[in-house]
Design an enzyme around this catalytic site. Structure first.
Site, PDB file in Angstrom:
ATOM      1  N   GLU A  50       0.849  -1.194   0.000  1.00 34.04           N
ATOM      2  CA  GLU A  50       0.000   0.000   0.000  1.00 34.04           C
ATOM      3  C   GLU A  50       0.888   1.248   0.000  1.00 34.04           C
ATOM      4  O   GLU A  50       0.614   2.224  -0.696  1.00 34.04           O
ATOM      5  CB  GLU A  50      -0.878   0.037   1.256  1.00 34.04           C
ATOM      6  CG  GLU A  50      -1.530  -1.284   1.575  1.00 34.04           C
ATOM      7  CD  GLU A  50      -2.807  -1.506   0.788  1.00 34.04           C
ATOM      8  OE1 GLU A  50      -3.862  -1.059   1.243  1.00 34.04           O
ATOM      9  OE2 GLU A  50      -2.726  -2.123  -0.303  1.00 34.04           O
ATOM     10  N   TYR A  51       1.931   1.177   0.805  1.00 36.01           N
ATOM     11  CA  TYR A  51       2.869   2.302   0.874  1.00 36.01           C
ATOM     12  C   TYR A  51       3.465   2.545  -0.515  1.00 36.01           C
ATOM     13  O   TYR A  51       3.514   3.678  -0.984  1.00 36.01           O
ATOM     14  CB  TYR A  51       3.972   1.975   1.886  1.00 36.01           C
ATOM     15  CG  TYR A  51       5.043   3.042   1.989  1.00 36.01           C
ATOM     16  CD1 TYR A  51       4.934   4.072   2.916  1.00 36.01           C
ATOM     17  CD2 TYR A  51       6.158   3.017   1.153  1.00 36.01           C
ATOM     18  CE1 TYR A  51       5.903   5.058   3.001  1.00 36.01           C
ATOM     19  CE2 TYR A  51       7.127   3.994   1.232  1.00 36.01           C
ATOM     20  CZ  TYR A  51       7.008   5.015   2.160  1.00 36.01           C
ATOM     21  OH  TYR A  51       7.968   5.991   2.236  1.00 36.01           O
ATOM     22  N   ASP A  52       3.893   1.466  -1.159  1.00 36.58           N
ATOM     23  CA  ASP A  52       4.489   1.585  -2.494  1.00 36.58           C
ATOM     24  C   ASP A  52       3.503   2.217  -3.473  1.00 36.58           C
ATOM     25  O   ASP A  52       3.886   2.997  -4.338  1.00 36.58           O
ATOM     26  CB  ASP A  52       4.918   0.208  -3.017  1.00 36.58           C
ATOM     27  CG  ASP A  52       6.077  -0.358  -2.215  1.00 36.58           C
ATOM     28  OD1 ASP A  52       6.716   0.428  -1.474  1.00 36.58           O
ATOM     29  OD2 ASP A  52       6.334  -1.570  -2.320  1.00 36.58           O
ATOM     30  N   GLU A 134      21.317   9.970  29.420  1.00 38.34           N
ATOM     31  CA  GLU A 134      21.000   9.335  28.129  1.00 38.34           C
ATOM     32  C   GLU A 134      22.172   8.488  27.657  1.00 38.34           C
ATOM     33  O   GLU A 134      23.185   8.381  28.351  1.00 38.34           O
ATOM     34  CB  GLU A 134      20.621  10.398  27.093  1.00 38.34           C
ATOM     35  CG  GLU A 134      21.661  11.467  26.901  1.00 38.34           C
ATOM     36  CD  GLU A 134      21.071  12.750  26.296  1.00 38.34           C
ATOM     37  OE1 GLU A 134      21.641  13.225  25.313  1.00 38.34           O
ATOM     38  OE2 GLU A 134      20.066  13.260  26.808  1.00 38.34           O
ATOM     39  N   LYS A 136      25.365   7.343  25.201  1.00 37.49           N
ATOM     40  CA  LYS A 136      26.380   7.961  24.342  1.00 37.49           C
ATOM     41  C   LYS A 136      26.511   7.070  23.106  1.00 37.49           C
ATOM     42  O   LYS A 136      27.106   5.998  23.145  1.00 37.49           O
ATOM     43  CB  LYS A 136      27.721   8.088  25.059  1.00 37.49           C
ATOM     44  CG  LYS A 136      28.737   8.838  24.214  1.00 37.49           C
ATOM     45  CD  LYS A 136      29.933   9.306  25.035  1.00 37.49           C
ATOM     46  CE  LYS A 136      30.797  10.271  24.244  1.00 37.49           C
ATOM     47  NZ  LYS A 136      31.320   9.722  23.002  1.00 37.49           N
ATOM     48  N   LYS A 334      32.061   6.677  30.538  1.00 38.96           N
ATOM     49  CA  LYS A 334      32.336   5.564  29.617  1.00 38.96           C
ATOM     50  C   LYS A 334      32.054   4.186  30.212  1.00 38.96           C
ATOM     51  O   LYS A 334      31.934   4.007  31.416  1.00 38.96           O
ATOM     52  CB  LYS A 334      33.817   5.622  29.217  1.00 38.96           C
ATOM     53  CG  LYS A 334      34.171   6.855  28.419  1.00 38.96           C
ATOM     54  CD  LYS A 334      34.089   6.546  26.960  1.00 38.96           C
ATOM     55  CE  LYS A 334      34.709   7.659  26.152  1.00 38.96           C
ATOM     56  NZ  LYS A 334      34.986   7.305  24.797  1.00 38.96           N
ATOM     57  N   CYS A 431      45.508 -32.877  12.185  1.00 41.75           N
ATOM     58  CA  CYS A 431      44.785 -32.359  13.347  1.00 41.75           C
ATOM     59  C   CYS A 431      45.707 -32.292  14.567  1.00 41.75           C
ATOM     60  O   CYS A 431      46.318 -33.306  14.917  1.00 41.75           O
ATOM     61  CB  CYS A 431      43.594 -33.263  13.635  1.00 41.75           C
ATOM     62  SG  CYS A 431      42.724 -32.866  15.160  1.00 41.75           S
TER      63      CYS A 431
HETATM   64  S1  IVH Z   1      25.913  16.088  23.805  1.00 42.15           S
HETATM   65  C1  IVH Z   1      27.605  20.280  24.286  1.00 42.15           C
HETATM   66  N1  IVH Z   1      24.822  13.716  23.878  1.00 42.15           N
HETATM   67  O1  IVH Z   1      29.799  12.419  21.841  1.00 42.15           O
HETATM   68  C2  IVH Z   1      27.241  18.821  24.303  1.00 42.15           C
HETATM   69  N2  IVH Z   1      26.829  13.964  22.652  1.00 42.15           N
HETATM   70  O2  IVH Z   1      31.936  14.857  22.841  1.00 42.15           O
HETATM   71  C3  IVH Z   1      27.311  18.217  22.968  1.00 42.15           C
HETATM   72  N3  IVH Z   1      27.557  11.874  21.546  1.00 42.15           N
HETATM   73  O3  IVH Z   1      30.957  13.458  19.135  1.00 42.15           O
HETATM   74  C4  IVH Z   1      27.249  16.736  22.898  1.00 42.15           C
HETATM   75  N4  IVH Z   1      25.882  10.631  22.219  1.00 42.15           N
HETATM   76  O4  IVH Z   1      28.425  13.243  18.776  1.00 42.15           O
HETATM   77  C5  IVH Z   1      25.850  14.443  23.425  1.00 42.15           C
HETATM   78  N5  IVH Z   1      23.675  11.685  24.010  1.00 42.15           N
HETATM   79  C6  IVH Z   1      24.708  12.418  23.543  1.00 42.15           C
HETATM   80  C7  IVH Z   1      25.714  11.863  22.728  1.00 42.15           C
HETATM   81  C8  IVH Z   1      26.762  12.660  22.309  1.00 42.15           C
HETATM   82  C9  IVH Z   1      26.997  10.665  21.497  1.00 42.15           C
HETATM   83  C10 IVH Z   1      28.820  12.235  20.872  1.00 42.15           C
HETATM   84  C11 IVH Z   1      28.780  13.509  20.099  1.00 42.15           C
HETATM   85  C12 IVH Z   1      30.210  14.002  20.164  1.00 42.15           C
HETATM   86  C13 IVH Z   1      30.684  13.425  21.459  1.00 42.15           C
HETATM   87  C14 IVH Z   1      30.679  14.488  22.536  1.00 42.15           C
END
Ligand code: IVH
Length: 697
Positions: A50-52, A134, A136, A334, A431
């Site tokens: 349908e989308y297509d 959140e 990274k 990290k 082996c």
């Molecule tokens: S905030 C001023 N939020 O990590 C704050 N960065 O050094 C700007 N990154 O290469 C960054 N997840 O692309 C922020 N949830 C997140 C992120 C994030 C990944 C990356 C960003 C940048 C590095 C920050």
């Protein structure tokens, strides 16, 4: 569905309704809505077909009325010619980076909170700071500029001040809306990460490997390389995803008071925002988030290298400000890296349960993915060739969660001098576990030990197969028991099963005297079997149940089979060169012959000379009469097939005949059968009867 039908129904009346311009606008909005549901919410609203259909209707409309082709039309995602180079884009608000808390323990969260509190002048006992936490994402930063709701520019971070204009490539991401939903401000810059999901990455690499193209080391490199493609048509074929995590310049927008609220607003405008985010209080809250996501990390469909904490209140963010181009209000915390570089000292092999030799890298110990890794898999020779990994290389090692560590790629720039290529069959002609020959089939990725039953590494699997229901059918001899028997060196080859006593068994884990007796009875029962079952039980590569039956039927006894060369083996129906080669190789190994002789000596018996399956075949007690010429089977072959299932072939038709098998030019026997009401089948009918027998056997 109803919604869609209503839209579809109005399609015919497009020109009679509001005219093509209105219809085109309606289609654009509807397609954008479905894209959002599919790519952002992961909740498709209509069937693909349908989308297509909607999409094609819009394409046709735009072809007839080119003036209706707007920049935000979904038909215009892939467009434009390959670029000679990317144009420079000056960021109105610099794209800064954030500091990193390299301490991967909870203390990293406490250190950040302490710094924030100090900067805000908060004393012990004063309220906790509220944070937005959140993920990274491990991709590359991108800035999207929307003017009056329309995507006008997408740029990489570059040096933070000036990036590259990658609008054409970014437009190909279906999860990035070309037009924002709802009331849009005059200017809105969204910052976020472009990344590649792991499953998309694996599929892309498989596709590239198959096409003989260069493969990518990891999803981040694949995403970065794809976004920096000068040809948007190529970028369009790369499966990229996006998550928004912040803002750049805005005009005509009343900002929500918190970062969490900003992300909610961005999501409401139709952009993907990751669901794994939370508002937490103080250091404890941050540490708990860090731990919760650590546990989730391996289950995520994409790579992360940590979590990000941001002071939630935008007012407090501006109060905290920046130090040397890094915000004081945010930090990345990290996780242990999943990739590391180390020295490849040697390549050895591990023999798997099916005899497959897996090359294993012996590494200079390296801390990766939270543990010290000394070995990593290299999969097989083709992978070693593709990656061009050589002993003495510095290599990238990856360990994600519980996954077996793997060598991803060599760091070719660090290769000192000429290192020889690694050829598994040269280093391991036999082996390393049992000394049997190692072979690699022509179309096979893996090299295998031909040791079969003799090779300890293959013993467990071989024993399980030997005891299987369709092989020797030894009830009660399961995986746990085989593990114990082999590990305790009680059983080395199947012969040892026939030498087991109650005492040895009863002392095993979860094995009382009663179960021991039951097992011994089952083993005893298996001593008398059929030739077909016995051949199948040997576990010869490429010899399944059906082939084992064919072999038994054809050769009639084991000695004839063992004496057959590849040519003789290929006389058997359905046995081609590959299967013939596996059989000849198996019986060519003296160890395998020895085990077979010992089994015979231990009293394992089968009905030699009598076709397999005869005793309990479905044709047992049934008489057949053959007449006329069958299309593919000779009379002897048809007879053999019937007899193999215990049927009898006689010369004349009587009331006692069960079936007449009739071919071309059948004469009096056919008319006699018809007179007597005996069922008549042709060759196809006979095969149906035989296949029924097979599945019931
Ligand atoms: S905030 C001023 N939020 O990590 C704050 N960065 O050094 C700007 N990154 O290469 C960054 N997840 O692309 C922020 N949830 C997140 C992120 C994030 C990944 C990356 C960003 C940048 C590095 C920050």
């Amino acid at each position: 569905m109803d919604l869609f039908d209503a839209a579809g129904a109005s399609a015919g009346g497009a020109s009679s309704g509001g005219g093509p311009a209105v219809r085109a606008a309606g289609l654009r909005a509807e397609i954008a809505r479905h894209d959002h549901a599919y790519y952002v919410l992961d909740a498709p609203t209509i069937p693909d077909a349908e989308y297509d259909r909607l999409f094609r209707e819009l394409q046709v409309l735009e072809a007839a009325h080119p003036e209706l082709r707007t920049a935000d039309s979904p038909t215009q995602r892939v467009g434009g010619k390959p670029l000679a180079q990317f144009a420079a884009v000056r960021h109105r608000v610099p794209m800064l980076s954030i500091g990193t808390e390299t301490d991967t323990e909870a203390s990293g969260a406490f250190a950040f909170d302490a710094r924030v509190r100090r900067a805000l002048g908060l004393k012990d006992g004063e309220p906790e700071v509220e944070y937005a936490a959140e993920l990274k994402f491990d991709g590359l930063a991108i800035s999207l500029r929307y003017e009056h709701g329309v995507l006008v520019e997408a740029a990489t971070r570059g040096d933070g001040e000036t990036g590259e204009d990658v609008t054409g490539n970014v437009r190909t991401l279906k999860s990035i809306p070309l037009r924002l939903r709802g009331e849009a401000p005059s200017v809105l810059e969204i910052r976020g990460e472009i990344y590649m999901r792991r499953d998309d990455f694996d599929r892309l690499n498989a596709r590239h490997a198959e096409a003989g193209e260069k493969t990518f080391v990891n999803p981040r490199n694949a995403a970065a390389g794809s976004i920096r493609q000068l040809d948007p048509a190529i970028a369009a074929r790369r499966p990229l995803s996006f998550f928004a995590y912040g803002l750049g310049a805005t005009e005509g927008w009343i900002l929500p008071p918190t970062h969490f609220g900003v992300l909610d607003a961005i999501a409401a405008l139709g952009l993907p925002v990751c669901e794994h985010r939370a508002v937490v209080a103080g250091a404890q809250g941050l540490a708990a988030f860090h731990a919760r996501i650590a546990a989730l990390r391996d289950a995520l469909p994409f790579d992360i290298d940590g979590v990000v904490y941001k002071v939630n209140s935008l007012a407090l963010q501006s109060e905290l400000g920046f130090v040397t181009r890094e915000p004081r209000w945010a930090v990345a915390h990290k996780y242990p890296a999943q990739e590391a570089i180390t020295l490849l000292r040697d390549i050895e092999v591990q023999v798997g349960r099916t005899g497959a030799l897996t090359p294993v890298a012996r590494l200079e110990p390296v801390f990766v993915g939270g543990v010290t890794v000394t070995n990593a898999t290299l999969h097989n020779q083709d992978e070693i060739d593709r990656k061009d990994v050589r002993i003495g290389d510095w290599v990238i090692v990856r360990r994600a969660g519980d996954v077996i560590p793997e060598v991803v790629a060599p760091v070719v720039e660090r290769r000192g001098g000429d290192l020889p290529r690694f050829v598994l069959l040269e280093k391991f002609p036999v082996c390393p576990v049992c000394g049997s020959h190692v072979v690699r089939g022509e179309d096979e990725a893996v090299a295998r030990c031909t040791g079969g039953l003799f090779c300890p590494a293959q013993r467990k699997q071989a024993l399980l197969h030997f005891a299987g229901r369709r092989a020797m059918d030894i009830e009660g001899l399961g995986e746990k028991l085989v593990d114990q028997l082999v590990d305790a060196a009680i059983v080395k080859t199947p012969v040892d099963l026939y030498r087991l006593g109650v005492l040895a068994l009863a002392n095993l884990e979860r094995m009382g005297e009663k179960s021991a007796h039951n097992l011994l009875a089952a083993i005893e029962k298996s001593r008398s079997t059929t030739l077909a079952r016995f051949i199948f039980a040997l576990g010869i590569r490429n010899v399944g149940e059906a082939t084992a039956r064919d072999l038994a039927r054809h050769f009639g006894n084991l000695d004839a089979l063992m004496a057959a060369d590849a040519d003789a083996l290929q006389q058997v129906p359905d046995v081609g060169p590959v299967v013939a080669q596996s059989i000849a190789a198996f019986f060519g190994e003296p160890h395998n012959r020895e085990v077979i002789e010992q089994l015979r000596a231990a009293g394992v018996r089968w009905a030699e000379g009598e076709p397999a399956g005869a005793a309990n075949g479905l044709f047992a007690g049934k008489t057949f009469v053959l007449t006329g010429t069958l299309p593919t089977l000779t009379r002897d072959e048809a007879k053999a097939l019937i007899e193999a299932q215990g049927g009898k072939v006689v010369g004349s038709v009587s009331k006692k005949t069960h079936y007449v098998v009739a071919g071309a030019d059948a004469g009096s026997k056919l008319s006699r059968a018809q007179e007597l009401g005996v069922p008549v089948v042709d060759e196809a009918g006979l095969r149906v009867l035989l296949s029924e027998t097979d599945t019931n056997a």
